[in-house]
Design a protein around this motif. Structure first.
Motif, PDB file in Angstrom:
ATOM      1  N   LYS A 137       0.823  -1.195   0.000  1.00 26.01           N
ATOM      2  CA  LYS A 137       0.000   0.000   0.000  1.00 26.01           C
ATOM      3  C   LYS A 137       0.868   1.261   0.000  1.00 26.01           C
ATOM      4  O   LYS A 137       2.015   1.234   0.426  1.00 26.01           O
ATOM      5  CB  LYS A 137      -0.919   0.015   1.223  1.00 26.01           C
ATOM      6  CG  LYS A 137      -1.930  -1.131   1.260  1.00 26.01           C
ATOM      7  CD  LYS A 137      -2.820  -1.006   2.472  1.00 26.01           C
ATOM      8  CE  LYS A 137      -3.852  -2.128   2.503  1.00 26.01           C
ATOM      9  NZ  LYS A 137      -4.749  -2.022   3.697  1.00 26.01           N
ATOM     10  N   LEU A 190       1.173   5.211   1.360  1.00 21.69           N
ATOM     11  CA  LEU A 190       0.718   6.224   2.318  1.00 21.69           C
ATOM     12  C   LEU A 190       1.465   7.510   2.018  1.00 21.69           C
ATOM     13  O   LEU A 190       2.686   7.490   1.861  1.00 21.69           O
ATOM     14  CB  LEU A 190       0.996   5.788   3.758  1.00 21.69           C
ATOM     15  CG  LEU A 190       0.414   4.452   4.226  1.00 21.69           C
ATOM     16  CD1 LEU A 190       0.857   4.160   5.655  1.00 21.69           C
ATOM     17  CD2 LEU A 190      -1.097   4.468   4.140  1.00 21.69           C
ATOM     18  N   THR A 191       0.754   8.620   1.967  1.00 25.98           N
ATOM     19  CA  THR A 191       1.411   9.884   1.608  1.00 25.98           C
ATOM     20  C   THR A 191       1.264  10.980   2.648  1.00 25.98           C
ATOM     21  O   THR A 191       1.944  12.003   2.566  1.00 25.98           O
ATOM     22  CB  THR A 191       0.855  10.407   0.271  1.00 25.98           C
ATOM     23  OG1 THR A 191      -0.562  10.610   0.398  1.00 25.98           O
ATOM     24  CG2 THR A 191       1.126   9.426  -0.861  1.00 25.98           C
ATOM     25  N   SER A 192       0.398  10.773   3.634  1.00 22.33           N
ATOM     26  CA  SER A 192       0.086  11.851   4.581  1.00 22.33           C
ATOM     27  C   SER A 192       0.615  11.538   5.982  1.00 22.33           C
ATOM     28  O   SER A 192       0.481  10.415   6.470  1.00 22.33           O
ATOM     29  CB  SER A 192      -1.420  12.067   4.658  1.00 22.33           C
ATOM     30  OG  SER A 192      -1.752  12.984   5.687  1.00 22.33           O
ATOM     31  N   TYR A 214       4.225  -0.905   3.403  1.00 26.18           N
ATOM     32  CA  TYR A 214       3.779   0.394   2.919  1.00 26.18           C
ATOM     33  C   TYR A 214       4.913   1.095   2.179  1.00 26.18           C
ATOM     34  O   TYR A 214       6.067   1.102   2.652  1.00 26.18           O
ATOM     35  CB  TYR A 214       3.343   1.291   4.077  1.00 26.18           C
ATOM     36  CG  TYR A 214       2.202   0.747   4.901  1.00 26.18           C
ATOM     37  CD1 TYR A 214       0.885   0.914   4.499  1.00 26.18           C
ATOM     38  CD2 TYR A 214       2.450   0.076   6.097  1.00 26.18           C
ATOM     39  CE1 TYR A 214      -0.169   0.426   5.259  1.00 26.18           C
ATOM     40  CE2 TYR A 214       1.412  -0.417   6.870  1.00 26.18           C
ATOM     41  CZ  TYR A 214       0.108  -0.242   6.447  1.00 26.18           C
ATOM     42  OH  TYR A 214      -0.930  -0.734   7.204  1.00 26.18           O
ATOM     43  N   LYS A 269      -0.792  12.600   8.483  1.00 22.13           N
ATOM     44  CA  LYS A 269      -1.983  12.484   9.313  1.00 22.13           C
ATOM     45  C   LYS A 269      -2.641  11.107   9.212  1.00 22.13           C
ATOM     46  O   LYS A 269      -3.619  10.840   9.913  1.00 22.13           O
ATOM     47  CB  LYS A 269      -2.990  13.571   8.929  1.00 22.13           C
ATOM     48  CG  LYS A 269      -2.492  14.982   9.209  1.00 22.13           C
ATOM     49  CD  LYS A 269      -3.544  16.020   8.856  1.00 22.13           C
ATOM     50  CE  LYS A 269      -3.040  17.435   9.138  1.00 22.13           C
ATOM     51  NZ  LYS A 269      -4.059  18.465   8.786  1.00 22.13           N
ATOM     52  N   ASN A 270      -2.111  10.257   8.355  1.00 15.67           N
ATOM     53  CA  ASN A 270      -2.672   8.914   8.240  1.00 15.67           C
ATOM     54  C   ASN A 270      -2.561   8.199   9.585  1.00 15.67           C
ATOM     55  O   ASN A 270      -1.514   8.252  10.239  1.00 15.67           O
ATOM     56  CB  ASN A 270      -1.915   8.135   7.164  1.00 15.67           C
ATOM     57  CG  ASN A 270      -2.519   6.767   6.926  1.00 15.67           C
ATOM     58  OD1 ASN A 270      -2.343   5.853   7.718  1.00 15.67           O
ATOM     59  ND2 ASN A 270      -3.228   6.634   5.819  1.00 15.67           N
ATOM     60  N   GLN A 311       0.695   7.890  12.118  1.00 14.02           N
ATOM     61  CA  GLN A 311       0.661   8.468  13.452  1.00 14.02           C
ATOM     62  C   GLN A 311       0.899   7.413  14.533  1.00 14.02           C
ATOM     63  O   GLN A 311       1.577   7.677  15.528  1.00 14.02           O
ATOM     64  CB  GLN A 311      -0.676   9.173  13.677  1.00 14.02           C
ATOM     65  CG  GLN A 311      -0.854  10.423  12.828  1.00 14.02           C
ATOM     66  CD  GLN A 311      -2.165  11.131  13.109  1.00 14.02           C
ATOM     67  OE1 GLN A 311      -3.150  10.523  13.509  1.00 14.02           O
ATOM     68  NE2 GLN A 311      -2.185  12.447  12.898  1.00 14.02           N
TER      69      GLN A 311
END
Length: 264
Positions: free
Chosen positions: A2, A4-6, A76, A8-9, A13
């Motif tokens: 997968k 993930l780019t943020s 990820y 805030k995910n 976190q």
């Protein structure tokens, strides 16, 4: 794998939160940074690695690590800035992981050659002792609550992966543990500046536990009094004492060579 780019995910976190000792204890997990540490975890306990984070620009470089991931590992791909935030180091190596903590071992399940650390607060010292213990062929390490967290980031880096091979045991009181070990036939050796000369000792037997104390204060008087032996290393120069990890290393290798240890 997968992507993930943020920052805030929730997955990111949750990984970042493992910089806190309280969070590590609550979740029973720690954060690993770098190819060596992640590789050691995947080799020793692949199913304990819950999440693997790889710099998306370097995914090909870590294809072998990704292939090692256990069936319970979620992989990820993340941008460099996200990986840097997860790893919380200035120059992340391109891979990090969340790993379950290995289970603590009961005192009576450890082997014949042990080290007990009482209030050793420096993460580098605790990590170096674990690495040396692994290299010397000792069987386990006992830690009191005043010791640096063996799964904190600085300690983990100092272990160079040995933390996944060394059985760990947590005890509340060093003196009580020393008495329990002595009752089971261990020679309990206090590293103490007022002890007898270490190199003039008699035979100690195969079952030995070395007690190493706090960097500044040494062992507590209660721990020293509970031991069957107290020894000091020679200080032939101007220094008054040795670094805790260095002293532990000398004790371990000497005892391994002369008290029933085996060449490995």
């Amino acid at each position: 794998m997968k992507t993930l780019t943020s920052l805030k995910n929730p997955v990111v976190q949750a990984a970042r939160a493992l910089s806190s000792a309280r969070e590590r204890a609550a979740r029973g997990a720690c954060l690993l940074d770098g190819e060596h540490m992640v590789g050691e975890a995947l080799a020793m306990c692949p199913d304990a690695v819950e999440a693997l984070f790889v710099d998306e620009a370097r995914a090909g470089q870590y294809a072998a690590l990704l292939a090692q991931a256990g069936q319970h590992t979620q992989s990820y791909a993340v941008p460099a800035h996200v990986l840097s935030a997860i790893a919380q180091v200035k120059t992340p190596q391109g891979v990090a992981a969340v790993c379950k903590l290995p289970p603590q071992r009961p005192l009576d399940s450890l082997g014949d050659k042990l080290v007990l650390l009482e209030n050793v607060q420096d993460p580098g010292n605790v990590g170096t002792v674990l690495r040396t213990l692994d290299a010397a062929g000792f069987d386990g390490c006992i830690l009191t609550p005043g010791c640096a967290d063996p799964f904190g980031p600085k300690t983990l880096r100092a272990t160079m992966g040995s933390v996944f091979r060394v059985p760990l045991c947590a005890v509340q009181d060093a003196a009580e543990a020393a008495r329990a070990l002595a009752a089971r036939g261990y020679a309990t050796v206090a590293a103490a500046l007022d002890g007898q000369p270490f190199y003039e000792r008699g035979p100690l037997g195969r079952k030995v536990c070395v007690l190493i104390g706090n960097e500044g204060a040494g062992l507590t008087p209660q721990a020293v009094a509970a031991c069957t032996h107290r020894y000091r290393l020679p200080m032939r120069g101007g220094a008054e004492s040795l670094n805790a990890a260095v002293a532990a290393a000398i004790f371990m290798y000497e005892l391994m060579n002369h008290e029933g240890g085996m060449e490995r």
